[in-house]
Structure formats: structure tokens, C-alpha cells
Design an enzyme around this catalytic site. Structure first.
Site, PDB file in Angstrom:
ATOM      1  N   LYS A   1      36.775  36.242  41.582  1.00  0.00           N
ATOM      2  CA  LYS A   1      37.975  37.003  42.351  1.00  0.00           C
ATOM      3  C   LYS A   1      38.563  36.176  43.521  1.00  0.00           C
ATOM      4  O   LYS A   1      39.737  36.302  43.486  1.00  0.00           O
ATOM      5  CB  LYS A   1      37.442  38.211  42.890  1.00  0.00           C
TER       6      LYS A   1
ATOM      7  N   LYS B   1      37.443  40.870  28.522  1.00  0.00           N
ATOM      8  CA  LYS B   1      36.805  42.369  28.519  1.00  0.00           C
ATOM      9  C   LYS B   1      38.008  43.228  28.460  1.00  0.00           C
ATOM     10  O   LYS B   1      39.061  42.876  29.219  1.00  0.00           O
ATOM     11  CB  LYS B   1      35.972  42.437  29.800  1.00  0.00           C
TER      12      LYS B   1
ATOM     13  N   LYS C   1      41.728  47.134  33.247  1.00  0.00           N
ATOM     14  CA  LYS C   1      42.928  47.557  33.544  1.00  0.00           C
ATOM     15  C   LYS C   1      43.986  46.615  34.229  1.00  0.00           C
ATOM     16  O   LYS C   1      45.143  46.987  34.238  1.00  0.00           O
ATOM     17  CB  LYS C   1      42.500  48.475  34.946  1.00  0.00           C
TER      18      LYS C   1
END
Ligand code: TRP
Length: 334
Positions: free
Chosen positions: A114, A198, A201
């Protein structure tokens, strides 16, 4: 020690939940609710680790609650609340910041992913995110934690923190060592455009995911356009596993139809992907459209959603305060 099983899980308020959230988390939450006491928390403090527009954050928390309830979570049975409303999370996180080790956090792969290439610019919150997650779970002395495979490392850290706390403060078995519940057959739901990623969003193309609020038309189009394979559907798992796009579609079909993969392959082997896609679109529409409708209906009554959070917060606070009293005492805080 109290041997009662208690489930805790947290969901980030991202808004616009998709099929991956639905199959990977929400449906599992609903079935656990039938067997055990469960606490489901919308983790708004975790969301703050990357900047959120305040209005969006508020709406996304409510939308997450609406998605919980629309999927079948019962606010009278399970405790549903938002993390920031129970201040014990932040308090225990601070205590855990002092128990957890820099060396442990440095091993967390999610932070590395991240924070990206410029770690100096990541928030400090993002770095200590896993300590807050440990606090979420242990504030309630939860024993079982349904999470995706990507959260397994964070859960191991929670166990390390629990164990170190129990050792440091000489209170064997004070905190339970929480177990991950990683559902076997929900291998991950992958992107419809790139089955190595994956479903998420944050992927740019909306064609990569089925959103819970999509219309029947959108679901149909997205499934028809999903990447598959030019040959026909294989008749065994081994060959299927070599084709990640096909595997993903078959896996989603298997989850929604509640038939195991072998059975689905028997039904589908030798057929064209268009056959699978037609069937898949059909059952997805049957399953998702009512959920989407319910989410929209619930979102039109925000005071009701706020009320659910309020009630959940009250119940969560009672457990949290009782545990915190003991925790403060163990640590030597007056
Ligand atoms: N980190 C989890 C995720 O991104 C969310 C989370 C926060 C969580 N606190 C938790 C999950 C406690 C389980 C238990 O998915």
C-alpha cells in the site's frame, strides 16, 4: 478463562461493495451469525489511514451497513457498529503500539504494497494499521476472525501481540489467541478483466467487477464481456486451474449455485464459454438484484441505518468497557 466462541470481523467502508466482498465476506458473516455470537465492525478509523473526503466517508459507512443488512445480517442478533464510535479501539491500539515491535511491523507485506515506492510519504497510521486491527479483535477478546487470505499475516500479528501482552503483564490466557476463519471454498473472486488480480473497487474498469447495486443489464453485459478462453470448458480441475479466467467464472458459478466445482465441471465440460456465461449471468441476476434493491431501499432511510449503528455501539461499548477496565489495571494505569 471464558471459553465462549466470539466472532469479530471488520470491513473497510469503501462504499459500492462488489461480488468479491459479497462472496468473500458478507455471505460468510451471515452463516456464522447462525452459529455464534458475532460482532461486525465498519472500520472507519482504518479508512483514515489514507485520505478520505469526510462526506464520502460518512456515506460509505452507511452504505456498508446497508450492505450488511441487505445480505442478511440481523442487527438484533449480531452487533453492528462503527469503530470510531467505541473509543476503546483507539485506546487499546495505543497500548498495543507499545507492545508491538517495529521489527514485526516491518515484515507486514500489506504495508509494503500500500505504501508503494515512496514509504516516507505513507501516513504513520498506515504503518501501525495492524496494531489497531489487533485492538479491534482483542478489545472484545474475540476468538474467531473471518478474513480474506490477504489478512492472515495481520491476524498472526494479533496473536503475537496477545501473547506478548499476556507474557509481559503476567496474565497467561488473558487475551485469547484469535483464530483466522478463512473459508476453504471461497478461493478469491478475481477481476473479470484480469484473473491474476483480486476483484477490487480500485480497478479502473467497471467491467472488472459486479457491483451489488448493478442493474440486470449491467450484470449481463459484464459477464458476457468477461475474459474467458477460446477452447471449450475442460472436464477436470487440473486443466481448469491452468486457465485462471475460466477458473474464476466457474468458481463464481459454483459459489452462487452452491454446487461444488466437480459437479459444475460435469455439467459444463465440452461446452462453449457462452453457455456458461448465459447461465452465470442468469443466476447472478437472481441473487444480486434483490440484494442491490434492498441496499438502495435501506440507503433511502439513513436515520434507520444510523439507529442500527447507535444500538450496536451501545452493545459493543458495554463489552469493551468491561474488558478495558481489566486491561488498564493489568498495565498499571490508574
Ligand atoms: N484489515 C481488514 C481488511 O482490510 C479490515 C479489518 C480491520 C479487520 N480490523 C479488523 C478484519 C479486525 C478482521 C478483524 O480487510
Amino acid at each position: 478463562m471464558n471459553n465462549k466462541k466470539l466472532v469479530f470481523s471488520g470491513v473497510q467502508p469503501t462504499g459500492n461493495l462488489h461480488l468479491g466482498n459479497y462472496l468473500g465476506a458478507l455471505k460468510n458473516f451471515v452463516s456464522l451469525q447462525k452459529e455464534m455470537d458475532c460482532i461486525y465492525c465498519v472500520v472507519d478509523l482504518h479508512a483514515l489511514t489514507v485520505f478520505q473526503k469526510p462526506n464520502d466517508l460518512q456515506n460509505n459507512v452507511l452504505e456498508t451497513v446497508a450492505s450488511f443488512v441487505a445480505t442478511g445480517l440481523d442487527p438484533n442478533k449480531s452487533i453492528i457498529f462503527n469503530q470510531s464510535a467505541v473509543s476503546g479501539h483507539a485506546e487499546l491500539a495505543w497500548i498495543f503500539n507499545c507492545v508491538s515491535r517495529v521489527g514485526w511491523l516491518n515484515r507486514m507485506t500489506q504495508f509494503k504494497d500500500k505504501a508503494g515506492s515512496d514509504k516516507e510519504k505513507a501516513s504513520v497510521g498506515l504503518y501501525i494499521y495492524p496494531n489497531l486491527m489487533a485492538a479491534d479483535i482483542l478489545l472484545y477478546k474475540a476468538t474467531h476472525v473471518p478474513v480474506g487470505a490477504d489478512q492472515k499475516q495481520h491476524l498472526e500479528l494479533s496473536r503475537d501481540i496477545a501473547q506478548k501482552f499476556n507474557n509481559d503483564f503476567n496474565c497467561k490466557n488473558f487475551f485469547p489467541l484469535p483464530e483466522p476463519l478463512i473459508s476453504k471454498n471461497i478461493s478469491r473472486v478475481m477481476s473479470l478483466r484480469d484473473a491474476t488480480k483480486k476483484m477490487s473497487k480500485s480497478e479502473e474498469s467497471d467491467y472488472s467487477r459486479i457491483n451489488l447495486k448493478d442493474s440486470a443489464d449491467e450484470i449481463n453485459k459484464k459477464i458476457k464481456k468477461a475474459k474467458s478462453d477460446s477452447s471449450s470448458i475442460p472436464d477436470n480441475l487440473k486443466n481448469l486451474e491452468k486457465k485462471p479466467e475460466a477458473y474464476n467464472l466457474i468458481n463464481i458459478y459454483s459459489e452462487i449455485s452452491k454446487k461444488n466445482l466437480d459437479k459444475v465441471l460435469k455439467e459444463m465440460s465440452g461446452k462453449e464459454y457462452s453457455f456458461l456465461k448465459n447461465k452465470l449471468a442468469e443466476i447472478l441476476i437472481d441473487e444480486i438484484i434483490p440484494v442491490g434493491k434492498e441496499i438502495k431501499k435501506l440507503l433511502s432511510d439513513k436515520p434507520y441505518l444510523v439507529q442500527i449503528l447507535k444500538k450496536g455501539t451501545e452493545k459493543a461499548n458495554i463489552i469493551a468497557e468491561e474488558n478495558l477496565k481489566n486491561i488498564r489495571e493489568k498495565v498499571g494505569l490508574i
